[in-house]
Design an enzyme around this catalytic site. Structure first.
Site, PDB file in Angstrom:
ATOM      1  N   ILE A  75       0.871  -1.078  -0.240  1.00  0.00           N
ATOM      2  CA  ILE A  75      -0.162   0.098  -0.143  1.00  0.00           C
ATOM      3  C   ILE A  75       0.798   1.041  -0.080  1.00  0.00           C
ATOM      4  O   ILE A  75       0.421   2.447  -0.229  1.00  0.00           O
ATOM      5  CB  ILE A  75      -1.196   0.078   1.148  1.00  0.00           C
ATOM      6  CG1 ILE A  75      -0.395  -0.311   2.558  1.00  0.00           C
ATOM      7  CG2 ILE A  75      -2.271  -0.852   0.749  1.00  0.00           C
ATOM      8  CD1 ILE A  75      -1.281  -0.191   3.889  1.00  0.00           C
ATOM      9  N   GLY A  76       2.212   0.995   0.107  1.00  0.00           N
ATOM     10  CA  GLY A  76       2.922   2.396   0.299  1.00  0.00           C
ATOM     11  C   GLY A  76       4.525   2.054   0.076  1.00  0.00           C
ATOM     12  O   GLY A  76       4.849   1.018   0.699  1.00  0.00           O
ATOM     13  N   LYS A  77       5.158   2.968  -0.358  1.00  0.00           N
ATOM     14  CA  LYS A  77       6.709   2.894  -0.239  1.00  0.00           C
ATOM     15  C   LYS A  77       7.265   4.182  -0.222  1.00  0.00           C
ATOM     16  O   LYS A  77       6.887   5.172  -0.562  1.00  0.00           O
ATOM     17  CB  LYS A  77       7.221   2.415  -1.818  1.00  0.00           C
ATOM     18  CG  LYS A  77       8.390   2.035  -1.877  1.00  0.00           C
ATOM     19  CD  LYS A  77       8.645   1.533  -3.366  1.00  0.00           C
ATOM     20  CE  LYS A  77      10.134   0.901  -3.463  1.00  0.00           C
ATOM     21  NZ  LYS A  77      11.143   1.793  -3.203  1.00  0.00           N
ATOM     22  N   GLY A  80      12.087   4.951   3.859  1.00  0.00           N
ATOM     23  CA  GLY A  80      12.448   3.853   5.005  1.00  0.00           C
ATOM     24  C   GLY A  80      12.336   2.574   4.637  1.00  0.00           C
ATOM     25  O   GLY A  80      12.837   1.587   5.026  1.00  0.00           O
ATOM     26  N   VAL A  82       9.026  -0.538   2.890  1.00  0.00           N
ATOM     27  CA  VAL A  82       7.824  -0.764   2.170  1.00  0.00           C
ATOM     28  C   VAL A  82       6.636  -0.926   3.194  1.00  0.00           C
ATOM     29  O   VAL A  82       6.932  -1.428   4.278  1.00  0.00           O
ATOM     30  CB  VAL A  82       7.817  -2.184   1.187  1.00  0.00           C
ATOM     31  CG1 VAL A  82       6.701  -2.526   0.809  1.00  0.00           C
ATOM     32  CG2 VAL A  82       9.041  -1.622   0.047  1.00  0.00           C
ATOM     33  N   VAL A  83       5.371  -0.485   2.684  1.00  0.00           N
ATOM     34  CA  VAL A  83       4.297  -0.757   3.640  1.00  0.00           C
ATOM     35  C   VAL A  83       3.247  -1.655   2.950  1.00  0.00           C
ATOM     36  O   VAL A  83       3.011  -1.189   1.802  1.00  0.00           O
ATOM     37  CB  VAL A  83       3.618   0.653   3.952  1.00  0.00           C
ATOM     38  CG1 VAL A  83       2.344   0.264   4.969  1.00  0.00           C
ATOM     39  CG2 VAL A  83       4.605   1.766   4.623  1.00  0.00           C
ATOM     40  N   LYS A  98       5.106  -2.064   8.136  1.00  0.00           N
ATOM     41  CA  LYS A  98       6.062  -1.309   7.725  1.00  0.00           C
ATOM     42  C   LYS A  98       7.414  -1.863   7.992  1.00  0.00           C
ATOM     43  O   LYS A  98       7.844  -2.189   9.194  1.00  0.00           O
ATOM     44  CB  LYS A  98       6.074   0.037   8.135  1.00  0.00           C
ATOM     45  CG  LYS A  98       6.947   0.908   7.794  1.00  0.00           C
ATOM     46  CD  LYS A  98       6.553   2.396   7.929  1.00  0.00           C
ATOM     47  CE  LYS A  98       7.602   3.347   7.393  1.00  0.00           C
ATOM     48  NZ  LYS A  98       7.166   4.903   7.565  1.00  0.00           N
ATOM     49  N   ASP A 191       8.568  15.434  11.073  1.00  0.00           N
ATOM     50  CA  ASP A 191       8.379  15.073   9.680  1.00  0.00           C
ATOM     51  C   ASP A 191       6.814  15.408   9.405  1.00  0.00           C
ATOM     52  O   ASP A 191       6.132  14.426   8.801  1.00  0.00           O
ATOM     53  CB  ASP A 191       8.748  13.592   9.297  1.00  0.00           C
ATOM     54  CG  ASP A 191       8.864  13.611   7.644  1.00  0.00           C
ATOM     55  OD1 ASP A 191       8.898  14.661   6.856  1.00  0.00           O
ATOM     56  OD2 ASP A 191       9.155  12.429   7.445  1.00  0.00           O
TER      57      ASP A 191
END
Ligand code: ATP
Ligand code: MG
Length: 353
Positions: A75-77, A80, A82-83, A98, A191
């Site tokens: 679902i994400g990258k 840090g 990959v998710v 994550k 962040d």
């Protein structure tokens, strides 16, 4: 709900990084620092155990192991790692997993350990819950609460701009998260950006990626920068000392961007495209602070943005002060449901990069 399609075996991968391998991993694959132990069965704090149970040899009484999860999709990258969306095989519960590479330097390791300890502490409904941390084969995996509508980046991609009443509701939740981090945990997020403000279908907005992930991301940025400096306060991008107020600048920038539908600084040549690091540095440090155009927004909103985006950190209000700002108060009793807005959007299916 289980899908009929067979699920792939969980596979962890992270971007390749060339950082010095540190010597803090024991031969048994346990990550150890002082009283903190982390391995593939989970995380444990020896100091706490000593107070409750004196046995230091006790097995991890973790309810999680990586083998207990099946992967659904990526679902994400981020910089840090990959998710992945994963399902706990026995409970059917969904989580975001994550993965972060841990072959890193001593100083960064210290920060990570500190943050893992903080993660074990009190939780807030405005912070994405980190249910568990597991260490396996040089990768730390964080088992996170799954936020099914992705991040504010995904929302803005679809709606282009967010109206003031919804922004007030978003802001209030982020401010409550910041009060928790700043006043209770005594940490600066460092962040705050749209991809770190996650949304679920209930309309809840939660802060993620402080601590381990943030440190790991900044580590990734050292050599090959893939994150963003867009939301960084002038004192930070300038390398000066900074405090909690740098998060307030970032929040102001995020909210202003969501309101106007584009990044508040434009390129000096007025061309399309992202600013280079030096253009951004010059804009943030030398140009006047961005503000909300008063002909398009309410006086309360304009005032809220200027209470966050001040070049002098001392002139910015704190998260506690901003919670009682007229912009937040104005919509407080109006029963505004951000869930109704996000329900109309398509849920993110692929990772957004
Ligand atoms: P960077 O690494 O530069 O900070 P990032 O924040 O986008 O960027 P990640 O934190 O690795 O990188 O997250 C990547 C994406 O994965 C996020 O933008 C978000 O869409 C998704 N994501 C992260 N955590 C969760 C979660 N708990 N629930 C749902 N989606 C998540
Ligand atoms: Mg993130």
């Amino acid at each position: 709900m289980r899908s009929a399609k067979p699920l792939k075996q969980l596979k962890l991968s992270v971007p390749a990084q060339e950082a010095p391998v540190s010597n803090f991993l024991t031969a048994s694959g346990t990550f150890q620092d002082g009283d903190l132990l982390l391995n593939q069965k989970g995380l444990r704090l020896l100091s706490e155990e000593k107070q409750s149970q004196p046995s230091e040899t006790k097995e991890f009484d973790s309810e999680f192991s990586l083998a207990d999860f099946e992967t659904i999709r990526v679902i994400g990258k981020g910089s840090g790692g990959v998710v992945q969306l994963v399902r706990h095989k026995w409970t059917g519960q969904l989580y975001a997993l994550k993965a972060i590479q841990m072959n890193i330097q001593e100083t960064i390791r210290k920060q990570i350990v500190q943050e893992l300890k903080i993660n074990q502490g009190s939780q807030s409904p405005y912070i994405v819950v980190c249910h568990h941390s597991l260490y396996h084969n040089g990768i730390i995996s964080l088992v996170l609460e799954y936020m099914d509508r992705g991040s504010l980046t995904d929302v803005v991609k679809q709606v282009k701009t967010i109206l003031e009443p919804y922004l007030a509701v978003v802001c209030k939740q982020v401010l409550q998260g910041l009060v928790h981090l700043h006043n209770e945990r005594r940490v600066i997020h460092r962040d705050i950006k749209p991809s770190n403000l996650l949304v679920n279908q209930k309309g809840e907005v939660k802060i993620t990626d402080f601590g381990v992930s943030a440190v790991a991301s900044s580590m990734g940025q050292r050599d090959t920068f893939v994150g963003t400096y867009n939301y960084m306060a002038p004192e930070r991008i300038n390398g000066k000392s900074y405090d909690y107020k740098s998060d307030i600048w970032s929040l102001g920038m995020v909210i202003l961007e969501c309101a106007i539908g584009s990044f508040p600084y434009s390129r000096p040549d007025q061309e399309e495209g992202n600013l280079s690091f030096y253009e951004l540095l010059e804009a943030i440090v030398d140009q006047p602070a961005p503000s909300a155009p008063p002909d398009q927004f309410s006086p309360e909103f304009c005032s809220f943005i200027s209470s966050c985006i001040q070049k002098d950190p001392q002139k910015r209000l704190s998260a506690v002060e901003l919670l009682s700002h007229p912009f937040i108060k104005k919509f407080e009793n109006q029963d505004i449901d951000f869930g109704i807005l996000v329900a109309t959007l398509e849920a993110p299916t692929n990772f957004p990069r």
